[in-house]
Write a protein that holds these residues in place. Structure first.
Motif, PDB file in Angstrom:
ATOM      1  N   ALA A 234      -6.954   6.912   6.915  1.00 43.27           N
ATOM      2  CA  ALA A 234      -5.586   6.411   6.748  1.00 43.27           C
ATOM      3  C   ALA A 234      -5.497   5.567   5.489  1.00 43.27           C
ATOM      4  O   ALA A 234      -6.300   4.650   5.290  1.00 43.27           O
ATOM      5  CB  ALA A 234      -5.166   5.599   7.970  1.00 43.27           C
ATOM      6  N   GLY A 235      -4.509   5.866   4.638  1.00 45.63           N
ATOM      7  CA  GLY A 235      -4.393   5.191   3.357  1.00 45.63           C
ATOM      8  C   GLY A 235      -3.425   4.030   3.369  1.00 45.63           C
ATOM      9  O   GLY A 235      -3.153   3.421   4.410  1.00 45.63           O
ATOM     10  N   MET A 236      -2.874   3.726   2.179  1.00 44.95           N
ATOM     11  CA  MET A 236      -1.916   2.658   2.006  1.00 44.95           C
ATOM     12  C   MET A 236      -0.901   3.108   0.964  1.00 44.95           C
ATOM     13  O   MET A 236      -1.054   4.168   0.346  1.00 44.95           O
ATOM     14  CB  MET A 236      -2.592   1.360   1.552  1.00 44.95           C
ATOM     15  N   THR A 237       0.138   2.315   0.749  1.00 50.86           N
ATOM     16  CA  THR A 237       1.125   2.648  -0.267  1.00 50.86           C
ATOM     17  C   THR A 237       0.505   2.563  -1.659  1.00 50.86           C
ATOM     18  O   THR A 237      -0.550   1.962  -1.846  1.00 50.86           O
ATOM     19  CB  THR A 237       2.326   1.706  -0.189  1.00 50.86           C
ATOM     20  N   ASP A 238       1.192   3.150  -2.635  1.00 49.55           N
ATOM     21  CA  ASP A 238       0.617   3.218  -3.985  1.00 49.55           C
ATOM     22  C   ASP A 238       0.368   1.837  -4.584  1.00 49.55           C
ATOM     23  O   ASP A 238      -0.629   1.619  -5.279  1.00 49.55           O
ATOM     24  CB  ASP A 238       1.480   4.072  -4.909  1.00 49.55           C
ATOM     25  N   GLY A 239       1.257   0.884  -4.310  1.00 47.33           N
ATOM     26  CA  GLY A 239       1.040  -0.464  -4.830  1.00 47.33           C
ATOM     27  C   GLY A 239      -0.199  -1.110  -4.241  1.00 47.33           C
ATOM     28  O   GLY A 239      -0.986  -1.745  -4.951  1.00 47.33           O
ATOM     29  N   CYS A 240      -0.406  -0.951  -2.940  1.00 44.28           N
ATOM     30  CA  CYS A 240      -1.610  -1.487  -2.304  1.00 44.28           C
ATOM     31  C   CYS A 240      -2.848  -0.750  -2.802  1.00 44.28           C
ATOM     32  O   CYS A 240      -3.912  -1.358  -2.986  1.00 44.28           O
ATOM     33  CB  CYS A 240      -1.504  -1.358  -0.790  1.00 44.28           C
ATOM     34  N   ALA A 241      -2.719   0.556  -3.012  1.00 44.52           N
ATOM     35  CA  ALA A 241      -3.850   1.342  -3.503  1.00 44.52           C
ATOM     36  C   ALA A 241      -4.291   0.863  -4.877  1.00 44.52           C
ATOM     37  O   ALA A 241      -5.492   0.725  -5.153  1.00 44.52           O
ATOM     38  CB  ALA A 241      -3.473   2.818  -3.559  1.00 44.52           C
ATOM     39  N   ALA A 242      -3.334   0.610  -5.754  1.00 44.05           N
ATOM     40  CA  ALA A 242      -3.672   0.100  -7.086  1.00 44.05           C
ATOM     41  C   ALA A 242      -4.309  -1.276  -6.997  1.00 44.05           C
ATOM     42  O   ALA A 242      -5.209  -1.617  -7.774  1.00 44.05           O
ATOM     43  CB  ALA A 242      -2.426   0.055  -7.960  1.00 44.05           C
ATOM     44  N   GLN A 243      -3.860  -2.073  -6.034  1.00 39.37           N
ATOM     45  CA  GLN A 243      -4.443  -3.399  -5.845  1.00 39.37           C
ATOM     46  C   GLN A 243      -5.914  -3.290  -5.436  1.00 39.37           C
ATOM     47  O   GLN A 243      -6.774  -4.022  -5.948  1.00 39.37           O
ATOM     48  CB  GLN A 243      -3.657  -4.151  -4.775  1.00 39.37           C
ATOM     49  N   ILE A 244      -6.216  -2.376  -4.539  1.00 37.32           N
ATOM     50  CA  ILE A 244      -7.615  -2.161  -4.158  1.00 37.32           C
ATOM     51  C   ILE A 244      -8.405  -1.655  -5.352  1.00 37.32           C
ATOM     52  O   ILE A 244      -9.516  -2.112  -5.632  1.00 37.32           O
ATOM     53  CB  ILE A 244      -7.699  -1.164  -2.986  1.00 37.32           C
ATOM     54  N   GLY A 245      -7.826  -0.700  -6.088  1.00 38.71           N
ATOM     55  CA  GLY A 245      -8.511  -0.134  -7.239  1.00 38.71           C
ATOM     56  C   GLY A 245      -8.771  -1.152  -8.337  1.00 38.71           C
ATOM     57  O   GLY A 245      -9.702  -0.994  -9.130  1.00 38.71           O
ATOM     58  N   ALA A 246      -7.956  -2.202  -8.366  1.00 38.08           N
ATOM     59  CA  ALA A 246      -8.149  -3.265  -9.356  1.00 38.08           C
ATOM     60  C   ALA A 246      -9.122  -4.330  -8.870  1.00 38.08           C
ATOM     61  O   ALA A 246      -9.484  -5.236  -9.628  1.00 38.08           O
ATOM     62  CB  ALA A 246      -6.812  -3.911  -9.688  1.00 38.08           C
ATOM     63  N   GLY A 247      -9.524  -4.259  -7.619  1.00 34.10           N
ATOM     64  CA  GLY A 247     -10.424  -5.267  -7.079  1.00 34.10           C
ATOM     65  C   GLY A 247      -9.741  -6.581  -6.774  1.00 34.10           C
ATOM     66  O   GLY A 247     -10.411  -7.604  -6.612  1.00 34.10           O
ATOM     67  N   ALA A 248      -8.403  -6.586  -6.691  1.00 34.10           N
ATOM     68  CA  ALA A 248      -7.639  -7.815  -6.429  1.00 34.10           C
ATOM     69  C   ALA A 248      -7.577  -8.038  -4.920  1.00 34.10           C
ATOM     70  O   ALA A 248      -6.576  -7.733  -4.267  1.00 34.10           O
ATOM     71  CB  ALA A 248      -6.241  -7.705  -7.024  1.00 34.10           C
ATOM     72  N   LEU A 249      -8.639  -8.597  -4.369  1.00 36.08           N
ATOM     73  CA  LEU A 249      -8.764  -8.704  -2.923  1.00 36.08           C
ATOM     74  C   LEU A 249      -9.009 -10.132  -2.448  1.00 36.08           C
ATOM     75  O   LEU A 249      -9.142 -10.366  -1.247  1.00 36.08           O
ATOM     76  CB  LEU A 249      -9.909  -7.805  -2.437  1.00 36.08           C
ATOM     77  N   GLU A 250      -9.060 -11.108  -3.373  1.00 32.60           N
ATOM     78  CA  GLU A 250      -9.271 -12.504  -3.001  1.00 32.60           C
ATOM     79  C   GLU A 250      -7.942 -13.255  -2.998  1.00 32.60           C
ATOM     80  O   GLU A 250      -7.071 -12.996  -3.833  1.00 32.60           O
ATOM     81  CB  GLU A 250     -10.233 -13.177  -3.984  1.00 32.60           C
ATOM     82  N   PRO A 251      -7.732 -14.202  -2.071  1.00 33.77           N
ATOM     83  CA  PRO A 251      -6.488 -14.982  -2.060  1.00 33.77           C
ATOM     84  C   PRO A 251      -6.209 -15.611  -3.417  1.00 33.77           C
ATOM     85  O   PRO A 251      -7.104 -16.187  -4.049  1.00 33.77           O
ATOM     86  CB  PRO A 251      -6.757 -16.044  -0.984  1.00 33.77           C
TER      87      PRO A 251
END
Length: 494
Positions: A234-251
Motif C-alpha cells: 500500500a502506497g501514499m499520495t505523490d506528495g508523501c512519496a516525494a517526502q519519503i524519497g527526499a528522506g524528510a522523515l524527522e520532525p
C-alpha cells in the motif's frame, strides 16, 4: 550485479507515469515514463482512467526489460491526492477520473463542511472543493441516480492497484484522507456519511501505508512485465512519496515538491491544527504526522507559457532580472488551495508585460512561484509548525540549479537537493519495508543527497521587496487573510 534485489516505485503524476527500479543502495537500475493527457474546461479537470493502466503497463515493460524476474522483490504506487472516479462492481469506470485540482464541487464542499463541523474541528482541517469527498457528492447528484448496484468510489491509486492484484484493492489511508477518512480512529466517519446520504458500502476498506496488499496477478504480469507473485505494498499520495524519497522523515524537516503544482510536506510529532483547513495531515507508517498543503501555483505555468522551449537557456537569461520588473502570481488553474483558500483566485501579472523582455517575464514566473513557496512557510510558521529542520527540494523543478538557487535566496535558508528527486523513489523505499526494514532504515540506505544550496543574503534582501508587494496585492484582492499578511510582513522585516 545481476542477482541483487530491486524494488519498484510507480508514480502516477499529472502529465506522465514514471517507473523506477531501485537497488538497495538507492541506485536507479532502470527507469521509464509514459505521457498522460488531460481535459481541462473551467473548473473541471478530467483524465480517462483507462490510460492510467495502459501508460503504466507500457512504462513497466520498458523499465523491466532485461531485469531478471528474481531480482524484483516488491512494489508500491503513489498517485495524485484527491483524484477519484466511480466504478462498477467489477472495477470498470462509470465516470472519468476527476483530478486532484478539479473544483466543480464547491457547493458539495460547503455541505460536507457544515454536516461534519464537529469532525473537522477535531481533525483540524475541512474539505475543499478539490477533495474526493465533495466530488463523490457531485457525482452522485450528476451521474446516474441512484448509481447502479455495486457502484463504489475508487481512488486513482486504487484503480491501478486493483489491476495489479486482479481484484478490488484496499485503499491506503493516505489516498483516503481527502475522502474523509478519520486517521485518529482509523475508520470512516459513519455518522457524517449517513448525514450526506453516502452508503458506506461505496467506500473501500482502508489500510495503513506499507501494508502488504497481495501480489501481482498473472494477467497483470503479462501486461506489465512485472513478475507474477511480486508483493504489492500500500502506497501514499505523490506528495508523501516525494517526502519519503527526499528522506524528510524527522520532525521539523520539510520537502517542497515543485512539479505541475507546488506541494509542501513536513513532519510533526502531533497533528497540526489549521483553522482555515488548507493544511491537512497524513499519517506516516511510523506514527508521525505529515502536515502539508498543495498550492495551485507551480511549474505548470512554465509548460503553459514556454512549452517546448529551452528552459536552461531561459534560466540563464532570467538571472539578469532579479527582481523582475513584473510581479506574477502564476496560478496553473483558477482557485488557490494553499497557503490560503480562495476559490475565485486567478493568476495575474502586474507591470507592463507588453514591453517587458521575454526573459523578464520568464523570471517573474520563477520568482512568483518561489514567493508563494515562501508565503507557504509564513503560514506554517504562523500555525506554530516546526520549520527549522532540513528542507529538501524535489519535483521536476529541482533539476534546475538556477531555480534552486533562486528559491534558496527567496526563502533565506539552505535547501538540499536529493540525487534522485522523484516520488517514484519514495515508493521504492516504501516497497522495501515489505522485507522487514523500518521506513527510516530503508530511507537512510536508499536516499542520496546531490548537494546543498546556500542562500545569498544580498539577493534575499533584494527579492524581499517583491515578496512584500505580492503579499500586499493578494491581501488587497481579498484572498489573503489579514493575519497571514501581517505575519508574512513581520518575517520579511525581521
Amino acid at each position: 550485479m545481476t542477482d541483487t534485489p530491486v524494488w519498484l516505485g510507480l508514480d502516477l503524476g499529472t502529465q506522465s507515469v514514471r517507473v523506477l527500479a531501485v537497488d538497495a543502495d538507492g541506485r536507479t537500475v532502470a527507469a521509464a515514463t509514459r505521457p498522460l493527457t488531460s481535459h481541462r474546461a473551467g473548473d473541471r479537470h478530467e483524465q480517462d482512467p483507462a490510460q492510467w493502466w495502459t501508460a503504466l503497463a507500457a512504462a513497466c515493460r520498458e523499465a523491466l526489460n532485461g531485469i531478471p524476474d528474481g531480482r524484483v522483490r516488491a512494489l508500491a504506487l503513489c498517485a495524485t491526492s484527491g483524484t477519484m472516479l466511480l466504478a462498477d462492481r467489477a472495477g470498470q469506470p462509470l465516470t472519468p477520473g476527476l483530478m486532484y485540482d478539479d473544483t466543480r464541487a464547491t457547493a458539495q464542499a460547503a455541505r460536507a463542511a457544515e454536516a461534519g463541523a464537529a469532525l473537522w474541528d477535531r481533525i483540524g482541517h475541512r474539505p475543499q472543493p478539490s477533495w474526493a469527498l465533495p466530488k463523490l457528492l457531485w457525482l452522485l447528484r450528476h451521474t446516474q441516480n441512484p448509481p447502479p448496484p455495486g457502484a463504489r468510489l475508487v481512488h486513482q491509486a486504487d484503480h491501478v492497484t486493483s489491476a495489479l492484484l486482479g481484484r478490488p484493492a484496499q485503499a491506503d489511508s493516505s489516498h483516503a484522507l481527502k475522502t474523509g477518512y478519520d486517521l485518529d480512529h482509523d475508520t470512516w466517519p459513519t455518522d457524517l456519511l449517513d448525514d450526506l446520504g453516502i452508503p458506506e458500502a461505496m467506500l473501500p476498506e482502508v489500510v495503513r501505508p506499507g501494508t502488504r496488499l497481495g501480489t501481482v496477478c498473472a494477467a497483470a504480469a503479462e501486461a506489465t512485465g512485472i513478475p507474477e507473485g511480486v508483493a504489492v505494498v500500500a502506497g501514499m499520495t505523490d506528495g508523501c512519496a516525494a517526502q519519503i524519497g527526499a528522506g524528510a522523515l524527522e520532525p521539523g524537516s520539510w520537502n517542497s515538491v515543485l512539479g505541475t503544482t507546488l506541494v509542501l510536506k513536513g513532519v510533526t510529532e502531533t497533528r497540526l491544527r489549521d483553522p482555515l483547513g488548507v493544511v491537512y495531515s497524513h499519517r506516516a507508517p511510523d506514527g508521525h504526522w505529515l502536515p502539508g498543503g498543495a498550492s495551485s501555483t507551480g511549474a505548470g505555468a512554465l509548460s503553459r507559457d514556454y512549452g517546448g522551449r529551452d528552459l536552461a537557456a531561459l534560466d540563464t537569461a532570467a538571472a539578469r532580472h532579479e527582481p523582475s520588473s513584473l510581479l506574477t502570481y502564476p496560478l496553473v488553474a483558477r482557485g488557490e488551495r494553499f497557503p490560503f483558500l480562495a476559490p475565485d483566485a486567478h493568476g495575474f501579472t502586474l507591470g507592463d508585460r507588453a514591453t517587458a523582455a521575454e526573459a523578464d517575464h520568464y523570471a517573474s514566473l520563477l520568482q512568483g512561484i518561489a514567493l508563494v513557496e515562501r508565503l507557504c512557510f509564513d503560514y506554517l510558521d504562523l500555525l506554530g509548525a516546526p520549520i527549522d529542520g532540513m528542507l529538501t527540494l524535489t519535483g521536476g523543478a529541482a533539476r534546475s540549479r538556477y531555480w534552486s538557487e533562486l528559491r534558496a535566496d527567496i526563502l533565506g535558508r539552505p535547501v538540499a537537493r536529493p540525487e534522485n528527486a522523484e516520488a517514484a523513489l519514495g515508493m521504492a523505499v516504501l516497497a522495501r519495508t515489505s522485507d522487514g526494514d523500518s521506513l527510516a532504515t530503508a530511507a537512510s540506505a536508499m536516499v542520496r543527497l546531490r548537494d546543498i544550496v546556500d542562500p545569498r543574503p544580498d539577493r534575499t534582501e533584494r527579492l524581499l521587496g517583491s515578496h512584500l508587494r505580492l503579499v500586499d496585492e493578494l491581501h488587497d484582492r481579498g484572498w489573503l487573510p489579514p493575519a497571514l499578511a501581517i505575519h508574512a510582513r513581520r518575517r520579511a522585516e525581521a
